[in-house]
Write an enzyme that holds these catalytic residues in place. Structure first.
Site, mmCIF file in Angstrom:
data_model
loop_
_atom_site.group_PDB
_atom_site.id
_atom_site.type_symbol
_atom_site.label_atom_id
_atom_site.label_comp_id
_atom_site.label_asym_id
_atom_site.label_seq_id
_atom_site.Cartn_x
_atom_site.Cartn_y
_atom_site.Cartn_z
ATOM 1 C CB CYS A 1 2.163 7.551 3.026
ATOM 2 S SG CYS A 1 3.072 6.408 4.651
ATOM 3 C CB CYS B 1 -1.352 7.418 10.522
ATOM 4 S SG CYS B 1 -0.019 8.893 10.197
ATOM 5 C CB CYS C 1 -0.605 -0.631 14.782
ATOM 6 S SG CYS C 1 0.117 -0.453 12.336
ATOM 7 C CD GLU D 1 -3.152 -1.462 1.637
ATOM 8 O OE1 GLU D 1 -3.145 0.068 2.229
ATOM 9 O OE2 GLU D 1 -4.068 -1.714 1.750
ATOM 10 C CB CYS E 1 1.485 -0.727 17.114
ATOM 11 S SG CYS E 1 4.068 0.148 17.061
ATOM 12 C CB CYS F 1 4.600 -4.329 10.382
ATOM 13 S SG CYS F 1 5.469 -3.478 11.548
HETATM 14 S S1 SF4 Z 1 2.552 1.117 13.609
HETATM 15 FE FE1 SF4 Z 1 2.195 -0.301 12.487
HETATM 16 S S2 SF4 Z 1 3.461 -0.585 10.837
HETATM 17 FE FE2 SF4 Z 1 3.992 1.102 12.363
HETATM 18 S S3 SF4 Z 1 5.903 0.243 13.112
HETATM 19 FE FE3 SF4 Z 1 3.437 -0.237 14.605
HETATM 20 S S4 SF4 Z 1 2.331 -2.343 13.847
HETATM 21 FE FE4 SF4 Z 1 4.593 -1.765 12.588
#
Ligand code: SF4
Length: 397
Positions: free
Chosen positions: A156, A388, A170, A117, A167, A163
Site C-alpha cells: 500500500c 485503512c 480518516c 507511510e 474525509c 492529505c
Molecule cells: S481517506 Fe484520508 S487519505 Fe484518503 S482521500 Fe480521504 S482524507 Fe485523504
C-alpha cells in the site's frame, strides 16, 4: 484512503529506529526517480555513451542498489565522477518498521526530512487480489510459497504526505496536506519494500494499491510518472496496480485518457450525496453522479471492473436501507463494478464507531442477493495502525 502510531509503539517497533540517529539528509540530485531517457541524457552530459544510462537504470530499478558504490557494472572512476557531479542514488529508505501480529508491516520511509507511510501485506489485500486473480485467470493455489512463507503480497503506497481531502473518518486527514511526493518518492517506497523482502518479481506475485496517505489524483503528474517507472523499469504490470480516489473528477477524466494505467477504485463510502457530504466534504464539489459520469469515460479492459470502496461507520453508513440504496446506485451506474466493504478502523480523536460484524455481513448479503460482487475486506495491521484510514504518523519525532 489511508494510516498513526498507538501509544505502545515501542512494543511493535522491530528495527531501524535509533533515537539519536540523524535524519537522512535530503539528496539534492537523486538519480532514483529519473526515467531511462533522463539517465541516458545525464550520462551524455558527462560525455558517456547511452549504454551507461541503461546500466544506471538497471542498477536503480532492477538491482535496487542504494549506493553508487554498489553499481559494479560501472567502472569505479565513472562512479566517482557521477558522485563529483553531485548525483547520488537518493532512493527513499525504510527508517522504521512496525510489525503486526498478522504479518502486516508498516514502514516509516524517509523522504527528505520527513517520513511517509507504506504498508506490506503478505497474502495480500483480499479485494485487490480478487480482481487481479480474475483479470488474469490464475488460481492462487498454483503459486509456490516464497522462502519466507507468503504466496502473494500487496504493498500500500502513499502519494502525498498528509492529505487535503479531509474525509471525516480518516486519521491522515488530521495532518492536512504537508506536501506532494515526487515520482521517485512514490516509486521508491515500492522498491525499498521489494528490496526488504527480497521479492523476485518474475516468481513472486505482488500487487500495488495506491491507497496510502494522500489523494493520488491531487498529485496526478507525479503519481502517473511513478506508475510509468514502476511498469517500465521496475517491472510490475499495470493490471497488478489499483489506485483509489475520493472522486477528483478532473483526475478521473485524465486517467481515462492514459494508454497504460492501473485499475481504478472509487472511495464511495456512502449511499447518497447527503450522507457522503457529511463524511466527505469533497462531495460538495463533485457529487456521486459527477463522479460516476467521469468513471464512465474510462475504456475498461476486458474483465476489468471499477471497485467501489465502502467504509462502514456504525449508524452512519451501515444500515439495511443504506445497503438497498447502494444496490440502486450501482445498478443505475451501469458500470462493470465490484464493492469492497471495509469495517471502519478506529483512530484516536475520531468520533465514529466500528460496525457490528452482523451489520457488515448483512450489508454484503444484500449486495450479493442483488447480483453485485461484494467482498468484506479483512482488516490488516490494526494493532500497528496500518489499516485503512489509520495512516498518520509521518515524522520520526
Ligand atoms: S481517506 Fe484520508 S487519505 Fe484518503 S482521500 Fe480521504 S482524507 Fe485523504
Amino acid at each position: 484512503m489511508a494510516a498513526a502510531l498507538p501509544q505502545s509503539d515501542a512494543l511493535v517497533l522491530i528495527d531501524g529506529y535509533s533515537p539519536t540517529a540523524p535524519a537522512a539528509s535530503r539528496s539534492h540530485n537523486p538519480l532514483f526517480g529519473l526515467t531511462r531517457e533522463a539517465l541516458i541524457a545525464a550520462m551524455a552530459e558527462m560525455g558517456e555513451k547511452p549504454y551507461r544510462g541503461r546500466q544506471l537504470a538497471d542498477a536503480l530499478y532492477r538491482q535496487r542498489v542504494s549506493h553508487l558504490d554498489e553499481i559494479t557494472t560501472l567502472p569505479k572512476a565513472l562512479r566517482d565522477r557521477i558522485a563529483e557531479a553531485g548525483w547520488e542514488v537518493g532512493r527513499p529508505s525504510i527508517a522504521e518498521t512496525f510489525r503486526s501480529i498478522d504479518g502486516t508491516e508498516r514502514y516509516l520511509i524517509q523522504t527528505g526530512f520527513q517520513t511517509v507511510e507504506t504498508v506490506w501485506m503478505p497474502e495480500g489485500d483480499d479485494s485487490a487480489e480478487e480482481s487481479a486473480e480474475a483479470d488474469e485467470g490464475n488460481a492462487e493455489g498454483k503459486l509456490p510459497p516464497t522462502a519466507s512463507g507468503w504466496k502473494r503480497a500487496t504493498i500500500c503506497v502513499s502519494s502525498q504526505i498528509g492529505c487535503a481531502v479531509n474525509c471525516q473518518f480518516c486519521l491522515t486527514a488530521k495532518l492536512g496536506l504537508q506536501r506532494n511526493l515526487t515520482p521517485g518518492e512514490i516509486a521508491g517506497q515500492v522498491v525499498a519494500v521489494l528490496e526488504r523482502h527480497k521479492v523476485e518479481l518474475n516468481k513472486n506475485r505482488v500487487n500495488l494499491v495506491f491507497m496510502g496517505m494522500g489523494e493520488p489524483f491531487l498529485n496526478y503528474d507525479a503519481f502517473m510518472a511513478a506508475v510509468r517507472l514502476l511498469i517500465d523499469e521496475v517491472g510490475i504490470a499495470a493490471p497488478r496496480m489499483t489506485v483509489s480516489t475520493s472522486g477528483i473528477v478532473p483526475g478521473i477524466l485524465r486517467f481515462a485518457q492514459e494508454p497504460v494505467r492501473p485499475k481504478l477504485a472509487i472511495s464511495l463510502n456512502a449511499p447518497n450525496d447527503q450522507v457522503r457530504e457529511s463524511i466527505m466534504p469533497v462531495n460538495r464539489k463533485w457529487n456521486i453522479a459527477a463522479v460516476l459520469d467521469s468513471v464512465r469515460t474510462i475504456p475498461f479492459r476486458p474483465r476489468e471492473k471499477v471497485t467501489f470502496e465502502y467504509v462502514m461507520l456504525s449508524g452512519v453508513t451501515d444500515q439495511p436501507e443504506h445497503a438497498a440504496e447502494v444496490v440502486r446506485l450501482i445498478r443505475r451506474a451501469n458500470l462493470p463494478a465490484m464493492v469492497n466493504l471495509i469495517a471502519w478502523n478506529p483512530g484516536p480523536g475520531i468520533a465514529f464507531s466500528s460496525p457490528a460484524q452482523g451489520a457488515v455481513l448483512s450489508f454484503q448479503q444484500t449486495l450479493l442477493a442483488a447480483g453485485i460482487q461484494a467482498y468484506i475486506r479483512r482488516p490488516r495491521g490494526r494493532d500497528i495502525y496500518a489499516a485503512c484510514g489509520q495512516l498518520k504518523r509521518t515524522t520520526a519525532s
